[in-house]
Scaffold this motif. Structure first.
Motif, short mmCIF file in Angstrom:
data_model
loop_
_atom_site.label_atom_id
_atom_site.label_comp_id
_atom_site.label_asym_id
_atom_site.label_seq_id
_atom_site.Cartn_x
_atom_site.Cartn_y
_atom_site.Cartn_z
N GLU A 1 0.85 -1.18 0.00
CA GLU A 1 0.00 0.00 0.00
C GLU A 1 0.89 1.23 0.00
O GLU A 1 1.90 1.29 0.70
N THR B 1 -2.62 3.69 -5.60
CA THR B 1 -2.61 3.40 -4.17
C THR B 1 -1.69 2.23 -3.84
O THR B 1 -1.54 1.86 -2.68
N VAL B 2 -1.08 1.65 -4.90
CA VAL B 2 -0.17 0.52 -4.70
C VAL B 2 1.21 0.87 -5.23
O VAL B 2 1.34 1.39 -6.34
N LEU C 1 8.16 -14.42 4.82
CA LEU C 1 6.99 -14.74 5.65
C LEU C 1 6.63 -13.56 6.55
O LEU C 1 5.46 -13.23 6.74
N GLN C 2 7.66 -12.91 7.09
CA GLN C 2 7.39 -11.77 7.96
C GLN C 2 6.91 -10.56 7.15
O GLN C 2 6.10 -9.78 7.65
N ASN D 1 3.32 -10.91 6.64
CA ASN D 1 2.55 -10.64 7.86
C ASN D 1 2.30 -9.15 8.06
O ASN D 1 1.49 -8.77 8.88
N VAL E 1 0.95 -5.49 7.80
CA VAL E 1 -0.42 -5.05 7.52
C VAL E 1 -0.54 -4.39 6.14
O VAL E 1 -1.57 -4.48 5.49
N ASN E 2 0.53 -3.71 5.67
CA ASN E 2 0.43 -2.97 4.42
C ASN E 2 1.00 -3.71 3.21
O ASN E 2 1.04 -3.16 2.11
N VAL E 3 1.43 -4.93 3.39
CA VAL E 3 2.05 -5.65 2.27
C VAL E 3 0.99 -6.51 1.56
O VAL E 3 0.31 -7.32 2.17
N ILE E 4 0.87 -6.31 0.25
CA ILE E 4 -0.16 -7.01 -0.52
C ILE E 4 0.39 -8.32 -1.07
O ILE E 4 -0.26 -9.36 -0.99
#
Lengths: 582, 83
Positions: free
Chosen positions: B13, B45-46, B65-66, B69, B71-74
């Motif tokens: 994002e 927006t990306v 993996l992290q 996790n 919140v803003n990673v698509i």
């Protein structure tokens, strides 16, 4: 992205919108400390529908919110000012982050236009807290506040729970908005819900049904997911013994014959031997901490490992797994239970019984008239009939509390597991008492950790909380001293708190009036609490029983044998064969 | 463990703080990013981040993996880059 409720025409300040949103999100108790950058928010608190609890240090306030969250399963909420208020929350946030505790922490910030100017009480809060929180927000407009609060509560509670920080500049608190609290939250990029495929379920059932020496290894994720009953059902159906992590204590009743109790560095011999010999390790809601595995290459080396966890980044991080399932533990167990066949595992359970008999959790009194620290934990267990909500600090007493209390229910053992934060015990117990006024809350602390957040005791006194604070005083930083004794040639630098026994170059006058400071009884009394010191082993249980029964905040200082060590011990990085028993 | 050059493609994002969050996962491990480029996609927006970094497969896998996790990673993809 958002489903807005009807837009209200009435405008309120950002501060009011924030307080309204916290209430909408379900806040019942707000812990915190005021300051210049949050005065507008505090100005709204007299009319808020929730209680505000004034801590005495921001670290204490975050630990209170944390204890409240661990005891109840709800989100702990905290409000502090900018700059030093925010930086003081860092340890508390890191503690919650490591143990997956849902918190929302609101911090004040200088006005947007002053950010980056070295303004009074300015700190880069989102920068500082990034590495110790699950997520954080810097709010740019009052119109965003209700949405951000809703998102923060969603993020704190979905996926692996954790702390979320909302940094609110002062001018945003003062601006007017008509934004309303959203009915639903839907985040574009964050979709942590995941469930097991039917193939994974079939594989799991097959592995369980074929195993000859299975072990369930239950962690904090079992408690977070509310799956304790499901773990018990699976264990009983297929006669599978259960070991737990420190965070998992209470996820399986230790009075059950299938319980192996605590695994890991200071776990039972039976738990560690069973994991060493098992052919199927069913790991539920754990992250394979280094305190548990010891030497990784030797860990559960005969086993296929099944790992169920809601956090994809935990699976395969430390140990190789045969089957990794990213899903809610409760969902998996509910689905798989009907496919698991009843089993006996008689030979395996007989072997485990033998380990339990040969190597029980035990200690020997070192002097007839000196209290052993383990005795203090047993006395708490007896005095509360195992019903205590036990909160610990960090160190030797924490391990004894894990070892010598019969843990039977979820959310009744609260401890800083991952971060190992000294100073957690007193404020977390206070937070727990706000969340569970129906429980007998007992905090166990060492003399070191108790001094780190002792100021919070006044909060228990002001609110007449029925909390018993037991300080196990061995006049040293026991776990540090133990490692120095075992691994550092008995050079006790910095770990002895009494004058007697200090190293010569710590340069204390040997003729000081006091051998030990502070006087915990006087200190507690100065904070307004009842306090008793107990030295005689015969009087120990009676004193604790009386304190718990009094229903008043009471400190019990137990003077204990200073040289007692925590055993068994599997030193860090060692295989199970390296366990030391005395 | 053998360190090799990896190319990560992250779609995130387009919000303040996202780059710092992502870069922190590398710097916190003492990994030095060799090349970093961030630019908008057709959807304003990306943003797309291209990150080249030396690391072992195991640690890079853990970082991915992290990253996922966050919140803003698509989306995150990775491939090994041959020199």
């Amino acid at each position: 992205m958002w489903k807005h409720a009807m837009k209200s025409k009435q405008q309120v300040t950002g501060a009011q919108a924030l307080v309204d949103s916290l209430a909408k999100a379900g806040t019942e108790v707000l812990f915190g400390y005021p300051g210049g950058a949050v005065l507008d928010i505090f100005n709204c608190l007299p009319d808020a529908p929730f209680q505000f609890v004034l801590g005495r240090h921001e670290q204490g306030s975050v630990h209170m919110a944390d204890g409240y969250a661990r005891a109840t399963g709800r989100v702990g909420v905290c409000l502090v000012t900018s700059g030093p208020g925010a930086t003081n929350t860092v340890t508390g946030l890191a503690t919650a982050n490591m143990d997956g505790v849902p918190l929302v922490c609101v911090t004040g910030q200088v006005p947007l236009g002053q950010i980056g100017t070295d303004a009074f009480q300015e700190a880069d809060t989102t920068g500082i807290t990034r590495a110790v929180s699950k997520h954080n927000f810097l709010v740019h407009s009052a119109d965003e506040l209700p949405e951000i609060v809703a998102e923060a509560f969603y993020i704190a509670t979905h996926g692996k729970p954790g702390p979320v920080v909302i940094d609110v500049p002062k001018n945003v608190q003062q601006a007017l908005t008509d934004a309303t609290y959203p009915e639903r939250v839907s985040l574009r990029a964050y979709h942590p819900e995941s469930s097991a495929t039917s193939a994974q379920m079939a594989r799991l059932a097959k592995l369980v049904n074929e195993a000859e020496r299975p072990v369930i290894y239950a962690g904090g994720g079992v408690i977070a997911s509310g799956a304790a009953k499901d773990v018990a059902a699976l264990a009983h159906r297929a006669q599978i013994p259960v070991a737990t992590t420190l965070m998992g204590l209470g996820s399986f009743d230790e009075r059950d014959p299938l319980s192996l109790r605590l695994a890991g560095m200071h776990g039972t011999a039976a738990a560690n031997y069973a994991i060493n010999h098992t052919d199927l390790l069913i790991a539920l809601g754990v992250r394979f901490s280094d305190r548990v595995t010891g030497k990784l290459a030797a860990y559960a080396k005969k086993a296929k490992i099944v790992h169920v966890d809601c956090d994809p980044a935990s699976i395969g991080k430390n140990v190789r797994v045969s089957l990794g399932i990213v899903a809610d533990v409760k969902d998996v167990l509910t689905t798989v239970s009907s496919r698991v066949k009843a089993a006996e595992h008689a030979e395996w359970l007989a072997q485990i019984e033998e380990w339990k008999r040969k190597r029980p959790m035990a200690y020997k009194p070192m002097h007839q008239h000196v209290i052993m620290p383990q005795q203090v934990i047993e006395a708490i267990d007896n005095a509360t009939k195992g019903e205590a909500l036990l909160v610990t600090d960090v160190g030797q007493h924490q391990m004894w509390a894990a070892q010598y209390f019969r843990h039977s229910h979820p959310r009744r053992f609260l401890s800083s597991g991952g971060m190992g934060t000294m100073g957690f015990g007193i404020p977390a117990a206070i937070g727990a008492a706000f969340g569970r006024p129906d429980r007998k809350v007992v905090a166990v602390c060492g003399d070191g950790g108790a001094q780190m957040t002792f100021e919070e005791l006044v909060v228990a006194v002001e609110h007449k909380l029925p909390v018993t604070f037991v300080v196990i005083n061995n006049s040293c930083l026991g776990m540090v001293r133990q490692w120095q004794e075992l691994f550092y040639g008995k050079r006790y630098a910095g770990s002895i708190l009494s004058v007697r026994g200090r190293l010569a170059n710590e340069r204390l006058e040997q003729d000081l009036k006091y051998d030990y400071l502070p006087d915990f009884v006087k200190l507690a009394q100065a904070h307004g609490a009842d306090a008793t010191r107990v030295i005689d082993p015969a009087k120990l249980e009676g004193v604790i029983r009386k304190a718990v029964k009094s229903g008043r905040p009471t400190l019990v200082e137990a003077i204990v044998e200073p040289r007692a060590n925590v055993y068994p011990m599997q030193p860090g990085g060692q295989p199970v064969e390296g366990m030391i028993f005395e | 463990m053998k360190e090799e050059l990896h190319r990560l493609n992250c779609f995130v994002e387009n919000k303040p703080g996202v780059l710092a969050r992502i870069v922190g996962l590398f710097s916190g491990r003492g990994y030095n990013i060799q090349t970093l480029s961030v630019g908008p996609t057709e959807d304003g927006t990306v943003s797309r981040m291209k990150i080249d970094v030396l690391g072992s497969d195991r640690v890079i896998r853990q970082i991915i993996l992290q990253l996922r996790n966050q919140v803003n990673v698509i989306e995150v993809t990775v491939r090994r880059k041959t020199a």
